[in-house]
Design a protein around this motif. Structure first.
Motif, mmCIF file in Angstrom:
data_model
loop_
_atom_site.group_PDB
_atom_site.id
_atom_site.type_symbol
_atom_site.label_atom_id
_atom_site.label_comp_id
_atom_site.label_asym_id
_atom_site.label_seq_id
_atom_site.Cartn_x
_atom_site.Cartn_y
_atom_site.Cartn_z
ATOM 1 N N ARG A 1 85.037 73.847 19.343
ATOM 2 C CA ARG A 1 85.491 73.613 17.972
ATOM 3 C C ARG A 1 84.335 73.069 17.152
ATOM 4 N NH1 ARG A 1 88.088 69.253 18.751
ATOM 5 N NH2 ARG A 1 87.963 69.094 21.018
ATOM 6 N N GLY A 2 84.231 73.539 15.913
ATOM 7 C CA GLY A 2 83.148 73.034 15.087
ATOM 8 C C GLY A 2 83.155 73.633 13.701
ATOM 9 N N ILE A 3 81.986 73.628 13.101
ATOM 10 C CA ILE A 3 81.793 74.159 11.755
ATOM 11 C C ILE A 3 80.706 75.217 11.835
ATOM 12 C CG2 ILE A 3 81.118 73.590 9.392
ATOM 13 C CD1 ILE A 3 82.164 70.758 9.926
ATOM 14 N N ASP A 4 80.975 76.381 11.225
ATOM 15 C CA ASP A 4 79.981 77.451 11.285
ATOM 16 C C ASP A 4 79.015 77.361 10.104
ATOM 17 O OD1 ASP A 4 82.407 79.990 10.242
ATOM 18 O OD2 ASP A 4 81.249 78.570 9.043
ATOM 19 N N SER A 5 78.113 78.329 10.028
ATOM 20 C CA SER A 5 77.063 78.289 9.015
ATOM 21 C C SER A 5 77.603 78.449 7.596
ATOM 22 C CB SER A 5 76.028 79.382 9.294
ATOM 23 O OG SER A 5 76.651 80.653 9.300
ATOM 24 N N ARG A 6 78.835 78.942 7.478
ATOM 25 C CA ARG A 6 79.453 79.047 6.162
ATOM 26 C C ARG A 6 80.237 77.792 5.822
ATOM 27 N NH1 ARG A 6 82.952 84.278 6.998
ATOM 28 N NH2 ARG A 6 83.382 83.066 8.870
ATOM 29 N N ARG A 7 80.110 76.779 6.707
ATOM 30 C CA ARG A 7 80.794 75.499 6.539
ATOM 31 C C ARG A 7 82.320 75.661 6.680
ATOM 32 N NH1 ARG A 7 76.047 75.130 6.910
ATOM 33 N NH2 ARG A 7 74.690 73.606 5.856
ATOM 34 N N SER A 8 82.718 76.632 7.473
ATOM 35 C CA SER A 8 84.127 76.818 7.806
ATOM 36 C C SER A 8 84.383 76.332 9.222
ATOM 37 C CB SER A 8 84.520 78.292 7.700
ATOM 38 O OG SER A 8 84.379 78.775 6.380
ATOM 39 N N HIS A 9 85.589 75.794 9.442
ATOM 40 C CA HIS A 9 85.948 75.331 10.776
ATOM 41 C C HIS A 9 86.195 76.540 11.677
ATOM 42 C CE1 HIS A 9 86.365 71.003 9.990
ATOM 43 N NE2 HIS A 9 86.709 71.377 8.777
ATOM 44 N N PHE A 10 85.811 76.439 12.913
ATOM 45 C CA PHE A 10 86.077 77.487 13.877
ATOM 46 C C PHE A 10 86.587 76.895 15.183
ATOM 47 C CE2 PHE A 10 82.877 77.011 17.133
ATOM 48 C CZ PHE A 10 81.856 76.325 16.508
ATOM 49 N N GLY A 11 87.276 77.716 15.918
ATOM 50 C CA GLY A 11 87.695 77.396 17.276
ATOM 51 C C GLY A 11 87.582 78.681 18.076
ATOM 52 N N SER A 12 86.712 78.704 19.054
ATOM 53 C CA SER A 12 86.443 79.937 19.790
ATOM 54 C C SER A 12 86.692 79.754 21.273
ATOM 55 C CB SER A 12 84.990 80.382 19.561
ATOM 56 O OG SER A 12 84.760 80.683 18.200
ATOM 57 N N TRP A 13 87.313 80.751 21.878
ATOM 58 C CA TRP A 13 87.608 80.753 23.300
ATOM 59 C C TRP A 13 86.660 81.683 24.041
ATOM 60 C CZ3 TRP A 13 91.266 77.759 25.678
ATOM 61 C CH2 TRP A 13 92.233 77.159 24.868
ATOM 62 N N GLY A 14 86.312 81.289 25.261
ATOM 63 C CA GLY A 14 85.619 82.181 26.158
ATOM 64 C C GLY A 14 86.617 83.104 26.847
ATOM 65 N N ARG A 15 86.113 84.021 27.635
ATOM 66 C CA ARG A 15 86.983 84.992 28.299
ATOM 67 C C ARG A 15 87.501 84.469 29.635
ATOM 68 N NH1 ARG A 15 84.389 90.906 27.823
ATOM 69 N NH2 ARG A 15 86.512 91.410 28.470
ATOM 70 N N GLY A 16 86.971 83.362 30.093
ATOM 71 C CA GLY A 16 87.475 82.743 31.313
ATOM 72 C C GLY A 16 86.659 83.092 32.540
ATOM 73 N N THR A 17 86.721 82.204 33.519
ATOM 74 C CA THR A 17 86.056 82.431 34.803
ATOM 75 C C THR A 17 87.019 82.035 35.919
ATOM 76 O OG1 THR A 17 84.135 81.863 36.159
ATOM 77 C CG2 THR A 17 84.959 80.133 34.715
#
Length: 119
Positions: free
Chosen positions: A97-113
């Motif tokens: 979770r964080g802020i991207d270069s456009r200053r928008s919040h993001f939440g990204s998931w990996g594909r799993g292991t």
């Protein structure tokens, strides 16, 4: 866009250890937190651990056995799993979770292991 990729894990005997790593890349301005979740066969995805700048938290089922650590400079988070049990078997997912270069919040998931603990 932010991409998250997990690595590590595999097959281990009960009582053994595994280390998972998670790396985020892409248009990242800052990371606010990194989490690990897991999903066992036939069950819902469940929380395992999280870390932010100010706090770390673990599910009761892994407290004292798992350790989460973060490298903010590299946008990576590791999960060291010790004294593993058969019930730790599952697909482990990283969530950042964080802020991207456009200053928008993001939440990204990996594909799993996949991690498998043999008894």
């Amino acid at each position: 866009q932010v991409q998250v990729v997990e690595s590590g894990g595999g097959l281990v005997q009960a009582g053994g250890s595994l280390r998972l790593s998670c790396a985020a890349s892409g248009s990242i301005f800052s990371i606010n937190g990194m989490d690990w979740y897991r999903q066992a066969p036939g069950k819902q995805r469940e929380f395992v651990a999280l870390t932010t700048i100010t706090t770390t938290n673990y599910a009761d089922s892994v407290k004292g056995r798992f350790n989460i650590s973060i490298d903010n400079a590299k946008n990576t988070v590791d999960l060291k799993m010790n004294s593993m049990k058969a019930e730790d078997t599952g697909v482990y997912y990283c969530h950042e979770r964080g802020i991207d270069s456009r200053r928008s919040h993001f939440g990204s998931w990996g594909r799993g292991t996949q991690d498998t603990v043999s008894s």
